[in-house]
Design a protein around this motif. Structure first.
Motif, short mmCIF file in Angstrom:
data_model
loop_
_atom_site.label_atom_id
_atom_site.label_comp_id
_atom_site.label_asym_id
_atom_site.label_seq_id
_atom_site.Cartn_x
_atom_site.Cartn_y
_atom_site.Cartn_z
N GLN A 11 2.28 12.42 -7.63
CA GLN A 11 1.74 11.29 -6.87
C GLN A 11 1.78 11.59 -5.37
O GLN A 11 2.83 11.92 -4.83
N GLY B 189 0.79 -1.22 0.00
CA GLY B 189 0.00 0.00 0.00
C GLY B 189 0.83 1.27 0.00
O GLY B 189 0.31 2.33 -0.34
N LYS B 190 2.12 1.20 0.36
CA LYS B 190 2.98 2.39 0.42
C LYS B 190 3.76 2.54 -0.88
O LYS B 190 4.33 1.58 -1.39
N PHE C 73 1.58 -0.06 -13.07
CA PHE C 73 1.43 1.33 -12.62
C PHE C 73 2.52 2.14 -13.31
O PHE C 73 3.71 1.94 -13.07
N ASN D 141 1.06 9.32 -2.96
CA ASN D 141 1.58 8.14 -2.25
C ASN D 141 2.84 7.65 -2.95
O ASN D 141 2.90 6.55 -3.48
N TYR D 142 3.86 8.49 -2.98
CA TYR D 142 5.12 8.16 -3.64
C TYR D 142 6.24 8.18 -2.61
O TYR D 142 6.32 9.08 -1.78
N ILE E 47 4.59 3.42 -4.94
CA ILE E 47 4.09 2.82 -6.19
C ILE E 47 4.18 1.29 -6.08
O ILE E 47 3.22 0.58 -6.39
N CYS E 48 5.32 0.79 -5.63
CA CYS E 48 5.48 -0.67 -5.52
C CYS E 48 4.46 -1.27 -4.55
O CYS E 48 3.86 -2.30 -4.84
N GLY E 49 4.27 -0.63 -3.42
CA GLY E 49 3.31 -1.13 -2.43
C GLY E 49 1.89 -1.12 -2.94
O GLY E 49 1.08 -1.98 -2.59
N GLN E 50 1.58 -0.13 -3.80
CA GLN E 50 0.24 -0.07 -4.39
C GLN E 50 0.04 -1.20 -5.40
O GLN E 50 -1.03 -1.81 -5.47
N LEU F 180 -0.94 -4.53 -4.02
CA LEU F 180 -2.37 -4.68 -3.70
C LEU F 180 -3.26 -4.70 -4.93
O LEU F 180 -4.24 -5.43 -4.99
N SER F 181 -2.92 -3.88 -5.93
CA SER F 181 -3.80 -3.74 -7.11
C SER F 181 -3.62 -4.85 -8.13
O SER F 181 -4.52 -5.12 -8.93
#
Length: 150
Positions: free
Chosen positions: A93, A71-72, A85, A95-96, A74-77, A80-81
């Protein structure tokens, strides 16, 4: 350029004289050295059953981001997704996680093994908006090829 690199990627990944981490390092080196806008190339993998990513082989400047919570950034997102990206401008961004003041753009492609997102290929560029759909398709090819040796 990408079509010419595909056989080289496959050749590196098929080299059974090298360990899997060594092959992944060679892929990072190849992409970093052959594609001018790929200023940092690295793999992050899920850290066991934890909801975090752990840095694997990479090419480019050292990073302090060796563990990234889901979630943190780009990699963390992407963890989850389960989706690619592409970030043309990291400054836009919220959340970067900044790895370097020089990074202007980032692309992250998930790696799937047996349908599970087990990691990702992360590329940073010092060039604003350098990534096209061709980059995305090429990096998907790389991730699919990597999945076969994991």
């Amino acid at each position: 350029m990408f079509e010419a690199l595909k056989p080289h990627v496959l050749e590196v990944l098929r080299d059974s004289a090298l360990s899997v981490p060594e092959r992944l390092q060679e892929v990072c080196n190849l992409l970093h050295n052959e594609i001018p806008v790929y200023d940092w190339v690295g793999f992050y993998f899920r850290n066991g059953t934890l909801e975090e990513l752990k840095l694997g082989p990479y090419a480019g400047d050292p990073t302090d981001h060796t563990v990234i919570p889901f979630g943190k950034g780009i990699c963390g997102q992407v963890a989850l997704s389960n989706q690619n990206f592409v970030v043309p401008d990291v400054a836009a961004q919220d959340n970067y996680i900044a790895c370097s003041l020089h990074v202007k753009a980032e692309i992250v492609i998930p790696i799937f093994v047996d349908g599970a997102n087990i990691g990702q290929l992360d590329i940073d560029s010092h060039t604003p908006d350098p990534f096209s759909e061709k980059d995305e398709r090429f990096l998907e090819f790389v991730c699919e090829a990597v999945a076969h040796i994991l």
